[in-house]
Design a protein around this motif. Structure first.
Motif, mmCIF file in Angstrom:
data_model
loop_
_atom_site.group_PDB
_atom_site.id
_atom_site.type_symbol
_atom_site.label_atom_id
_atom_site.label_comp_id
_atom_site.label_asym_id
_atom_site.label_seq_id
_atom_site.Cartn_x
_atom_site.Cartn_y
_atom_site.Cartn_z
ATOM 1 N N ARG A 40 0.836 -1.198 0.000
ATOM 2 C CA ARG A 40 0.000 0.000 0.000
ATOM 3 C C ARG A 40 0.871 1.248 0.000
ATOM 4 O O ARG A 40 2.068 1.198 0.327
ATOM 5 C CB ARG A 40 -0.928 -0.001 1.212
ATOM 6 C CG ARG A 40 -0.240 -0.125 2.556
ATOM 7 C CD ARG A 40 -1.230 -0.007 3.708
ATOM 8 N NE ARG A 40 -1.846 1.297 3.702
ATOM 9 C CZ ARG A 40 -3.163 1.498 3.542
ATOM 10 N NH1 ARG A 40 -3.972 0.480 3.394
ATOM 11 N NH2 ARG A 40 -3.664 2.715 3.524
ATOM 12 N N GLY A 41 0.275 2.383 -0.374
ATOM 13 C CA GLY A 41 0.946 3.673 -0.337
ATOM 14 C C GLY A 41 0.227 4.609 0.613
ATOM 15 O O GLY A 41 -0.651 4.189 1.381
ATOM 16 N N LYS A 42 0.594 5.870 0.571
ATOM 17 C CA LYS A 42 -0.014 6.840 1.481
ATOM 18 C C LYS A 42 -1.504 6.994 1.224
ATOM 19 O O LYS A 42 -2.290 7.164 2.149
ATOM 20 C CB LYS A 42 0.688 8.194 1.345
ATOM 21 C CG LYS A 42 2.125 8.207 1.862
ATOM 22 C CD LYS A 42 2.729 9.582 1.760
ATOM 23 C CE LYS A 42 4.176 9.592 2.253
ATOM 24 N NZ LYS A 42 4.287 9.225 3.685
ATOM 25 N N ARG A 43 -1.899 6.961 -0.045
ATOM 26 C CA ARG A 43 -3.310 7.029 -0.423
ATOM 27 C C ARG A 43 -3.667 5.778 -1.210
ATOM 28 O O ARG A 43 -2.783 5.119 -1.771
ATOM 29 C CB ARG A 43 -3.565 8.285 -1.262
ATOM 30 C CG ARG A 43 -3.289 9.593 -0.551
ATOM 31 C CD ARG A 43 -3.451 10.775 -1.494
ATOM 32 N NE ARG A 43 -2.510 10.683 -2.624
ATOM 33 C CZ ARG A 43 -2.465 11.548 -3.631
ATOM 34 N NH1 ARG A 43 -3.316 12.567 -3.672
ATOM 35 N NH2 ARG A 43 -1.583 11.394 -4.612
ATOM 36 N N ASP A 85 -2.084 5.474 -4.572
ATOM 37 C CA ASP A 85 -0.640 5.639 -4.672
ATOM 38 C C ASP A 85 0.082 4.298 -4.778
ATOM 39 O O ASP A 85 -0.332 3.307 -4.163
ATOM 40 C CB ASP A 85 -0.098 6.379 -3.443
ATOM 41 C CG ASP A 85 -0.467 7.850 -3.433
ATOM 42 O OD1 ASP A 85 -0.910 8.356 -4.483
ATOM 43 O OD2 ASP A 85 -0.315 8.483 -2.370
ATOM 44 N N LEU A 113 2.986 3.118 13.145
ATOM 45 C CA LEU A 113 2.405 3.958 12.106
ATOM 46 C C LEU A 113 3.196 5.253 11.950
ATOM 47 O O LEU A 113 3.375 5.757 10.839
ATOM 48 C CB LEU A 113 0.939 4.264 12.417
ATOM 49 C CG LEU A 113 -0.048 3.109 12.223
ATOM 50 C CD1 LEU A 113 -1.441 3.523 12.683
ATOM 51 C CD2 LEU A 113 -0.093 2.661 10.768
ATOM 52 N N GLU A 150 5.427 6.399 8.369
ATOM 53 C CA GLU A 150 5.167 7.563 7.519
ATOM 54 C C GLU A 150 6.340 7.873 6.600
ATOM 55 O O GLU A 150 6.167 8.459 5.535
ATOM 56 C CB GLU A 150 4.847 8.780 8.392
ATOM 57 C CG GLU A 150 3.507 8.684 9.104
ATOM 58 C CD GLU A 150 3.260 9.877 10.010
ATOM 59 O OE1 GLU A 150 4.174 10.755 10.110
ATOM 60 O OE2 GLU A 150 2.178 9.956 10.618
ATOM 61 N N ARG A 151 7.543 7.498 7.014
ATOM 62 C CA ARG A 151 8.727 7.783 6.175
ATOM 63 C C ARG A 151 9.469 6.509 5.776
ATOM 64 O O ARG A 151 10.610 6.571 5.343
ATOM 65 C CB ARG A 151 9.671 8.728 6.924
ATOM 66 C CG ARG A 151 10.191 8.208 8.256
ATOM 67 C CD ARG A 151 11.000 9.283 8.972
ATOM 68 N NE ARG A 151 11.521 8.842 10.245
ATOM 69 C CZ ARG A 151 12.710 8.288 10.409
ATOM 70 N NH1 ARG A 151 13.497 8.077 9.356
ATOM 71 N NH2 ARG A 151 13.133 7.926 11.603
ATOM 72 N N HIS A 208 -4.123 1.768 7.705
ATOM 73 C CA HIS A 208 -3.646 3.143 7.810
ATOM 74 C C HIS A 208 -2.159 3.337 7.564
ATOM 75 O O HIS A 208 -1.687 4.468 7.536
ATOM 76 C CB HIS A 208 -3.991 3.705 9.195
ATOM 77 C CG HIS A 208 -5.455 3.701 9.498
ATOM 78 N ND1 HIS A 208 -6.366 4.463 8.788
ATOM 79 C CD2 HIS A 208 -6.180 3.008 10.412
ATOM 80 C CE1 HIS A 208 -7.592 4.249 9.265
ATOM 81 N NE2 HIS A 208 -7.497 3.374 10.243
ATOM 82 N N SER A 209 -1.400 2.263 7.400
ATOM 83 C CA SER A 209 0.023 2.432 7.147
ATOM 84 C C SER A 209 0.254 3.174 5.835
ATOM 85 O O SER A 209 -0.492 3.020 4.873
ATOM 86 C CB SER A 209 0.710 1.059 7.094
ATOM 87 O OG SER A 209 2.056 1.192 6.713
ATOM 88 N N ASP A 210 1.314 3.978 5.821
ATOM 89 C CA ASP A 210 1.673 4.707 4.602
ATOM 90 C C ASP A 210 2.611 3.925 3.702
ATOM 91 O O ASP A 210 3.073 4.438 2.682
ATOM 92 C CB ASP A 210 2.345 6.033 4.973
ATOM 93 C CG ASP A 210 1.367 7.034 5.572
ATOM 94 O OD1 ASP A 210 0.167 6.930 5.274
ATOM 95 O OD2 ASP A 210 1.819 7.913 6.337
ATOM 96 N N CYS A 211 2.918 2.678 4.081
ATOM 97 C CA CYS A 211 3.834 1.863 3.288
ATOM 98 C C CYS A 211 3.413 0.403 3.404
ATOM 99 O O CYS A 211 2.553 0.062 4.222
ATOM 100 C CB CYS A 211 5.271 2.046 3.786
ATOM 101 S SG CYS A 211 5.579 1.382 5.439
#
Length: 300
Positions: free
Chosen positions: A145-148, A151, A248, A252-253, A282-285
């Motif tokens: 997954r990505g941030k959105r 993505d 989480l 984010e980075r 909810h993870s951004d990666c």
């Protein structure tokens, strides 16, 4: 080709954009490891209860097969744009998605899924299906997954792994060290404690003493991995609070977040309730879930 491929990176394909992005991400994993990529579409033919009124079971099966072939071809095209020399095989399987993926996991290097999907994979990442894969799969499971939602998964940043001293977190560490080395990036090791994990009240706990104890335990657990990967830059973080919030935050980075399938203390039940669903939702990666003794190269 329908037989399960030994050592392949396996991706669940359902026609969604998320699955295609997961396929491209998984292709990168396969390329790093020198493995083939296996794209699998699983479908279920519903029972025909009114012959003569609706299409026959064979007609429905043919339609599902044709649709699956189109989706697999689309995923192959997406992979070929980025990794034209990668060996890719496809399989359309009539079975229950969870059972099929668990079978695939016996021989696979990892199972990769999109963060949301269509068809047979709808809802795959919430509820009993995700729990079944985490509990019964035989290789790491990755949610790409990505941030959105639209993505692609990030390709920059460190690998982040959650650890708590359990056997499951040892497996996560093995996978995370390997991933960071393969990607040529740094590794951040996160160990979280709170009053619940220490079985003490907030009034009696000594934060400095607990942090020192946790750091010593983390250093002891990491020692063999640091010796095995002497050139890898590793940062150890001892955090107070809730594991999901801490992970989480670091995610984010990050380009990959790694957790064990279950653990002690703050990681108890990581994959059996709201914590795991929060990480996946909810993870951004990408999030990798690793079971004991099933750790990438060590399982080969």
């Amino acid at each position: 080709m329908s037989s399960v491929a030994e050592g392949a990176v396996v991706v669940g394909i359902d026609g969604s954009g998320s699955a295609r992005r997961a396929a491209v991400w998984a292709a990168g994993e396969a390329a790093k490891r020198g493995k083939r990529l296996r794209l699998v579409h699983v479908y279920v033919v519903p029972p025909v209860r009114m012959p003569g009124v609706v299409p026959s079971a064979e007609a429905i099966r043919s339609a599902f097969e044709a649709q699956g072939a189109r989706w697999l071809a689309e995923a192959c095209d997406a992979v070929a744009e980025r990794y034209p020399d990668l060996v890719v095989e496809t399989a359309a399987r009539e079975w229950a998605p969870v059972a099929a993926l668990i079978q695939e996991s016996h021989a696979g290097t990892m199972i990769v899924l999109g963060s949301r999907g269509l068809g047979g994979f709808t809802g795959l990442l919430v509820g009993s299906t995700a729990v079944a894969l985490a509990q019964h799969g035989h290789c790491p499971v990755v949610v790409a997954r990505g941030k959105r939602p639209e993505d692609a998964p990030p390709e920059a940043g460190p690998v982040v792994v959650g650890t708590d001293g359990s056997e499951s977190s040892d497996a996560a560490l093995a996978f995370a060290f390997d991933e960071a080395s393969l990607r040529g990036t740094d590794l951040i090791v996160v160990r979280v404690w709170n009053e619940v994990t220490e079985h003490e009240s907030a009034l009696t706990v000594n934060p400095d003493a607990v942090e020192s104890s946790e750091r010593r335990a983390a250093d002891e657990q990491l020692a063999p991995w640091l010796a095995k990967f002497p050139d890898l830059t590793v940062e150890t973080v001892i955090a107070r609070g809730r594991p999901v919030r801490a992970l989480l935050g670091f995610g984010e980075r990050a380009q990959l977040l790694v957790v064990g399938s279950r653990g002690r203390g703050g990681f108890q039940g990581m994959l059996l309730g709201s914590t795991s669903q929060a990480l996946v939702a909810h993870s951004d990666c990408p999030v990798a879930v690793v079971r004991p003794a099933l750790t990438g190269r060590e399982s080969e």
